[in-house]
Design a protein around this motif. Sequence first.
Motif, short mmCIF file in Angstrom:
data_model
loop_
_atom_site.label_atom_id
_atom_site.label_comp_id
_atom_site.label_asym_id
_atom_site.label_seq_id
_atom_site.Cartn_x
_atom_site.Cartn_y
_atom_site.Cartn_z
N TYR A 71 1.02 -1.17 -0.07
CA TYR A 71 0.27 -0.08 -0.32
C TYR A 71 0.70 1.06 -0.07
CZ TYR A 71 -4.50 -2.41 0.94
OH TYR A 71 -5.51 -3.20 0.63
N ALA A 72 1.79 1.27 0.65
CA ALA A 72 2.87 2.42 0.94
C ALA A 72 3.28 2.65 -0.63
CB ALA A 72 3.76 2.11 1.87
N ASP A 73 3.83 1.72 -1.13
CA ASP A 73 4.66 1.74 -2.52
C ASP A 73 3.50 2.32 -3.59
OD1 ASP A 73 7.37 1.04 -3.52
OD2 ASP A 73 6.06 0.05 -5.21
N THR A 74 2.39 2.12 -3.49
CA THR A 74 1.38 2.57 -4.57
C THR A 74 0.77 3.62 -4.09
OG1 THR A 74 -0.19 0.76 -3.31
CG2 THR A 74 1.03 0.17 -5.26
N GLY A 75 1.08 4.31 -2.93
CA GLY A 75 0.44 5.65 -2.69
C GLY A 75 -0.81 5.40 -1.53
N ASN A 76 -0.90 4.40 -1.21
CA ASN A 76 -2.34 4.34 -0.22
C ASN A 76 -1.70 4.38 1.19
OD1 ASN A 76 -4.75 3.77 1.10
ND2 ASN A 76 -5.20 2.19 -0.24
N MET A 77 -1.34 5.51 1.61
CA MET A 77 -0.63 5.51 2.82
C MET A 77 -1.54 5.62 4.13
SD MET A 77 2.39 5.94 1.89
CE MET A 77 3.19 6.32 0.56
N SER A 78 -2.73 5.72 4.15
CA SER A 78 -3.58 5.67 5.01
C SER A 78 -3.82 4.00 5.33
CB SER A 78 -5.01 6.12 5.06
OG SER A 78 -5.59 5.54 3.70
N ARG A 79 -4.27 3.38 4.36
CA ARG A 79 -4.38 1.79 4.52
C ARG A 79 -3.01 1.29 4.90
NH1 ARG A 79 -9.33 -0.38 4.84
NH2 ARG A 79 -10.75 0.12 2.82
N ALA A 80 -1.92 1.71 4.67
CA ALA A 80 -0.60 1.22 4.99
C ALA A 80 -0.56 1.34 6.42
CB ALA A 80 0.77 1.71 4.42
N ILE A 81 -0.64 2.52 6.95
CA ILE A 81 -0.46 2.84 8.41
C ILE A 81 -1.36 2.02 9.22
CG2 ILE A 81 -0.91 4.68 10.21
CD1 ILE A 81 0.38 6.70 7.99
N GLU A 82 -2.68 1.65 8.68
CA GLU A 82 -3.74 1.21 9.36
C GLU A 82 -3.39 -0.35 9.48
OE1 GLU A 82 -7.95 1.33 7.87
OE2 GLU A 82 -7.30 3.46 7.42
N CYS A 83 -2.67 -0.88 8.38
CA CYS A 83 -2.15 -2.33 8.36
C CYS A 83 -0.83 -2.54 9.52
CB CYS A 83 -1.76 -2.69 7.01
SG CYS A 83 -3.14 -2.91 5.89
N TYR A 84 -0.25 -1.64 9.63
CA TYR A 84 1.20 -1.62 10.36
C TYR A 84 0.66 -1.57 11.73
CZ TYR A 84 4.43 -0.77 6.19
OH TYR A 84 4.84 -0.97 5.12
N GLU A 85 -0.17 -0.76 12.15
CA GLU A 85 -0.98 -0.71 13.41
C GLU A 85 -1.35 -2.12 13.86
OE1 GLU A 85 -3.60 -0.82 16.67
OE2 GLU A 85 -4.38 -0.58 14.65
N GLN A 86 -2.08 -2.76 12.85
CA GLN A 86 -2.76 -4.01 13.28
C GLN A 86 -1.45 -5.13 13.41
OE1 GLN A 86 -5.87 -5.20 10.46
NE2 GLN A 86 -6.19 -3.21 9.96
N ALA A 87 -0.48 -4.99 12.58
CA ALA A 87 0.72 -5.80 12.67
C ALA A 87 1.45 -5.46 13.97
CB ALA A 87 1.61 -5.59 11.64
N LEU A 88 1.38 -4.33 14.51
CA LEU A 88 2.17 -4.00 15.78
C LEU A 88 1.44 -4.63 17.01
CD1 LEU A 88 3.18 -0.18 15.31
CD2 LEU A 88 4.73 -2.46 15.50
#
Length: 581
Positions: A71-88
């Motif tokens: 997601y981060a690489d394709t410009g969808n930063m909001s989804r990327a950050i949500e996924c990282y928060e779940q991973a954490l």
Amino acid sequence: MTSAIGTLKGIEGNANAELRINCLLDAAQYFYVAGQAFSAIDPVLAAIELATRVNQRALLRKALTVIGITYADTGNMSRAIECYEQALALVEELNEKHSECSVWLNLGVALLYCALYRDAIACFEHVINLTGGDPVLRHFRAPAFANIALCSLHMEDFGRGLRAAETSVKERGDPTSASEALSRVLAENNYTRLLLEVNSIDRAKERSELARRFAKQSGSLRAELSASIAEGLYEVHAGKVDVGTSRLTSALERARMMRGSMLREVLIALVKAYEIAGQPQRALIYLREMMEVTRNTQQENALKHLRIHLEQLGQAYEGPQVGTTPLERREAALRGKIAEQELFKSRIEMLERLAVTAELRDDSTGEHSYRVGKLSALIANEFGCDEDTCYMIELAARLHDIGKIGVPDAILLKPDKLNLAERQIMRTHTTVGAELLSKSNIPHMQMAEEIARAHHEWWDGTGYPGNLSGSAIPLAARITAIADVYDALTHKRPYKEAWPIAAALVEIESLKGKQFDPQLTDHFLVLISRLRDEHPDVDKFLGQAARSSPFLRARSKIWDTLQRSKNADGTGSDSRLDLQR
């Protein structure tokens, strides 16, 4: 590969779940490495769904990290950050230190992409603290320091950047593989640019020569281009302007074939080179190309993510069953109206995320779009608009600055006054936003498109982009214009401090009949007076919808984690990740 993914997704039941999840993640990795990041999304989402179903927590953490990177690489930063928060959250549950470092490092990179440099540095520093003296985790330190150096370069904190850059190259040692050589080239590039900023020309030459040496070892085009940027900028600073700009121009031709992030990096270097050389017109040419590249890339990515979002929602919509009695028909009509509103809201959710992400560079809380939307709806209600119109204005006004996804960070974050060329580029966010919304293929988007295009038009015709005046400016845009200016005045931005509410109201009243619709201005002033009487914290009231945003909630949780790790009493961080500060 596509047929194999289809076969894996088509298997019913939970048999061999671990093998299937790993195969799906391998397929995603294949697409990502091949430069087809969007194709990687589908198999990762399938892996996440299966891992969730069979409660494979470790594999779910892995899949969430992979989709975050994608997601981060394709410009969808909001989804990327949500996924990282779940991973954490999973990392904490599983107590996986190695995975914890990986997630925090990738989260920092996503925030760096968003130009949230202070927040990114907080993540990278957390990675360094997590590694401690553990030799197994030591390899995370070098990229963390390298990224701190890059953030510091953007923030013009050159002392901090130089310390981080030096530590990064010391931590790495000499590379032993092509990938390690590429990482070293990128680190030397940052080091060179930081040295040039403090006029350490001789040391910059040494670092740029090392970048060239390791680029040959890497053999990758990205390494070659990065080394050329370092060398070209050094040559320009050293007075060899023709040699340096020639090298950078040659790199640009190769980057145009490669496209991607390196094209933008070379263009940034050329703008910098010609500014140093005292040739602003040439710098402007490349600045405009950089703007075009940024706009096209962001718009293309946004539309692709929107299409994926709509496919996941399903475009089919069945209206309510109509009853036979008048009461049943009325109930069905009301249910239908509510359903249509909710459908529209869910369809624009992805666009709303993009708008908030774009705004984060201006407003670190992410609440600006929500406050403007709510205030616009209240002004519309004060003016006499019906309930449905007010609802649509609130949602549409949240997207008013979505076009800022196409404005380069260097312009949007500039603390000083913009020059004429930069102002012209900044103004394109209105047409960029309107164009993006017009291509969204979502019904009932006309109002949002009008707001995006016309919210900087002035009542007297001196605004932009179309020099519209009076009632020729769409009503929803005239309403949003007042709400936007009020919120911008009363909140801190990179280029200004927050104004007191009283001063902002005086300013807006003084622009009645010039910038703003006179009648709407009067309604607005009455409304704000009443809101201040009714609500002790008007900001909190107007930004209430932001606290329902999964993206902003994820950012708040990340902030809390960083605070807990910093101090037992939650103090000591200069990050601005939280919602309320």
